[in-house]
Design a protein around this motif. Structure first.
Motif: not given
Length: 114
Positions: A52-53, A89-90, A110-113
């Motif tokens: 998962v990105p 957190s990311e 929230e998908i960042l890339e």
């Protein structure tokens, strides 16, 4: 009476459940979907090599690894490991050998890339 029950998850009870597509190589079995302020709770099943990105958690995320191992930038987590990711957190997530995790999100990620 509980809203929902899933039996024997820690000893393979997830194997008889129906999973649907979630991301490439990852399927999901919803236990409770997001509804208003209610968190989402699900089982995620990763095929070997699935990922998962990078994504952000606007709310708390908790994970219990039920089978196999799941990894992120901070380490590799084997069956029986409980992980808490704080709001804000990311990370990205992958599984070298495949895994099944019980996961609860306070809010959708929230998908960042991609």
């Amino acid at each position: 009476m509980p809203e929902t029950v899933r039996d024997d998850l820690t000893v393979g009870g997830w194997k008889s459940l129906v999973f649907e597509p979630f991301r490439t190589g990852v399927t999901i079995h919803w236990i409770s979907r997001f509804e208003g302020e209610r968190p989402g709770t699900a089982l995620l099943k990763y095929e070997a090599g699935a990922a998962v990105p990078r994504h952000r958690h606007p709310g708390l995320e908790t994970i219990l690894v039920l089978d196999g191992s799941q990894s992120d930038e901070d380490g590799r987590y084997f069956a029986g490991t409980f992980v808490v990711n704080a709001p804000g957190s990311e990370h990205s997530v992958w599984s070298e050998d495949g895994c099944v995790v019980l996961i609860q999100w306070d809010r959708p990620v929230e998908i960042l890339e991609e």
